[in-house]
Write an enzyme that holds these catalytic residues in place. Structure first.
Site, PDB file in Angstrom:
ATOM      1  CG  ASP A  43       2.466  10.763 -10.391  1.00  0.00           C
ATOM      2  OD1 ASP A  43       2.392   9.582  -9.995  1.00  0.00           O
ATOM      3  OD2 ASP A  43       2.535  11.070 -11.603  1.00  0.00           O
ATOM      4  CB  SER A  44      -0.453   7.485  -6.573  1.00  0.00           C
ATOM      5  OG  SER A  44       0.496   7.487  -5.522  1.00  0.00           O
ATOM      6  CG  ASP A  82       6.256   9.738  -8.961  1.00  0.00           C
ATOM      7  OD1 ASP A  82       7.111   9.515  -9.835  1.00  0.00           O
ATOM      8  OD2 ASP A  82       5.161   9.151  -8.893  1.00  0.00           O
ATOM      9  CE  LYS A 112       7.681   6.383  -9.209  1.00  0.00           C
ATOM     10  NZ  LYS A 112       6.906   6.626 -10.449  1.00  0.00           N
ATOM     11  CD  GLU A 114       4.714   7.473 -14.704  1.00  0.00           C
ATOM     12  OE1 GLU A 114       4.142   7.501 -15.812  1.00  0.00           O
ATOM     13  OE2 GLU A 114       4.106   7.550 -13.618  1.00  0.00           O
ATOM     14  CD  GLU A 182       1.948   1.254 -11.933  1.00  0.00           C
ATOM     15  OE1 GLU A 182       2.822   2.126 -11.760  1.00  0.00           O
ATOM     16  OE2 GLU A 182       0.736   1.445 -11.734  1.00  0.00           O
TER      17      GLU A 182
HETATM   18  O1  KIV Z   1       2.721   7.423  -7.981  1.00  0.00           O
HETATM   19  C1  KIV Z   1       2.924   6.348  -7.409  1.00  0.00           C
HETATM   20  O2  KIV Z   1       2.448   6.111  -6.286  1.00  0.00           O
HETATM   21  C2  KIV Z   1       3.738   5.365  -8.101  1.00  0.00           C
HETATM   22  C3  KIV Z   1       3.798   3.991  -7.518  1.00  0.00           C
HETATM   23  C4  KIV Z   1       2.513   3.315  -7.572  1.00  0.00           C
HETATM   24  C5  KIV Z   1       4.910   3.189  -8.099  1.00  0.00           C
HETATM   25  O3  KIV Z   1       4.304   5.660  -9.084  1.00  0.00           O
END
Ligand code: KIV
Length: 271
Positions: A43-44, A82, A112, A114, A182
């Protein structure tokens, strides 16, 4: 294609796991061509692709769009989708539906999420019960920036150090097959990695995690920020701007198109 068994074996054999983010057809294509072990549609993308200040505005539809494009570019890679902010926070029914969309619509192999508190543990278990592999993510979890009070390194005090170790065990026991760590001190990354049987993937978590993950735009020099943990391998942003400037100058000066770029009329003389 790699599977969750591949990563388990890599940890057992002491082979480091390399994860990189990708968000679309070209980034996925180049990432797969480079032989990366596992792709994360992070989600970056909210920051590096969509231009937001943080990841909180990214939606499920955004993530599915980007996961589908990533799958088209990397047909043979293990892809993790994510789960965005608020897609796994309300209840297990919504969480399961959202996790399933990554698999059925996005073509991902795993998701994934968090956090490691009891409500997150419940969600990890619920997703695992649907046979969807889960990657957990602890430490500096960007979706919690407001609750954490900013992007600060986590696990610095003795108490937080112990809490994160407890959460790492909890996500493993809940069925996560991998853990992203992280923004934590190296010693904590080492202790968690040695304690768990599932592989750990670090970002700003030191040298002793079982693998490393970085953001595609960051390693290629296309991001606005360069945190301490980052290594930049090329300066694509400068290259891109310079190439566009050259095109601009060529057109302005009449140097483009040149002779070799133009079409000639069809020769009808033979009639
Ligand atoms: O969103 C993302 O790119 C991430 C990574 C930096 C682990 O969660």
């Amino acid at each position: 294609m790699n599977s969750i068994k591949t990563y388990k074996k890599m940890k057992k054999d002491g082979e480091r796991i390399v994860m990189l983010t990708a968000y679309d057809y070209p980034s996925a294509k180049y990432t797969e061509a480079a032989g990366i072990d596992i792709i994360l549609v992070g989600d970056s993308l909210g920051m590096v692709v969509q231009g937001y200040h943080d990841t909180l505005q990214v939606t499920m539809d955004d993530m599915i769009y980007h996961t589908r494009a990533t799958r088209r570019g990397a047909p043979d890679s293990f892809i993790v989708g994510d789960m965005p902010f608020m897609s796994y926070h309300v209840n297990t029914t919504e969480t399961i539906k959202n996790a399933a969309r990554f698999i059925t619509e996005g073509g991902a192999n795993a998701v994934k999420l968090e956090g490691g508190t009891s409500s997150r543990i419940e969600m990890i278990k619920a997703i695992r019960n649907c046979e969807i592999p889960v990657v957990a993510h602890l430490g500096l979890t960007p979706q919690s920036i407001h609750a954490l009070g900013g992007y600060a390194i986590q696990g610095k005090s003795k108490k937080d150090f112990e809490i994160l170790k407890e959460q790492a065990l909890a996500v493993q026991n809940a069925g996560a097959f991998m853990l992203v760590l992280e923004g934590i001190p190296e010693q904590l990354g080492k202790e968690i990695s040695e304690m768990l049987i599932i592989p750990t993937i670090g970002i700003g978590a030191g040298r002793y995690t079982d693998g490393q993950v970085l953001v595609y735009h960051d390693i290629l020099g296309m991001s606005d920020i360069e945190p301490k943990f980052l290594k930049v391998y090329t300066r694509l942003a400068e290259n891109i701007t310079n190439s566009i400037k050259e095109f601009y100058d060529d057109v302005k000066k009449g140097n483009f198109p040149a002779e070799q770029h133009i079409y000639k009329p069809i020769n009808n003389d033979k009639k």
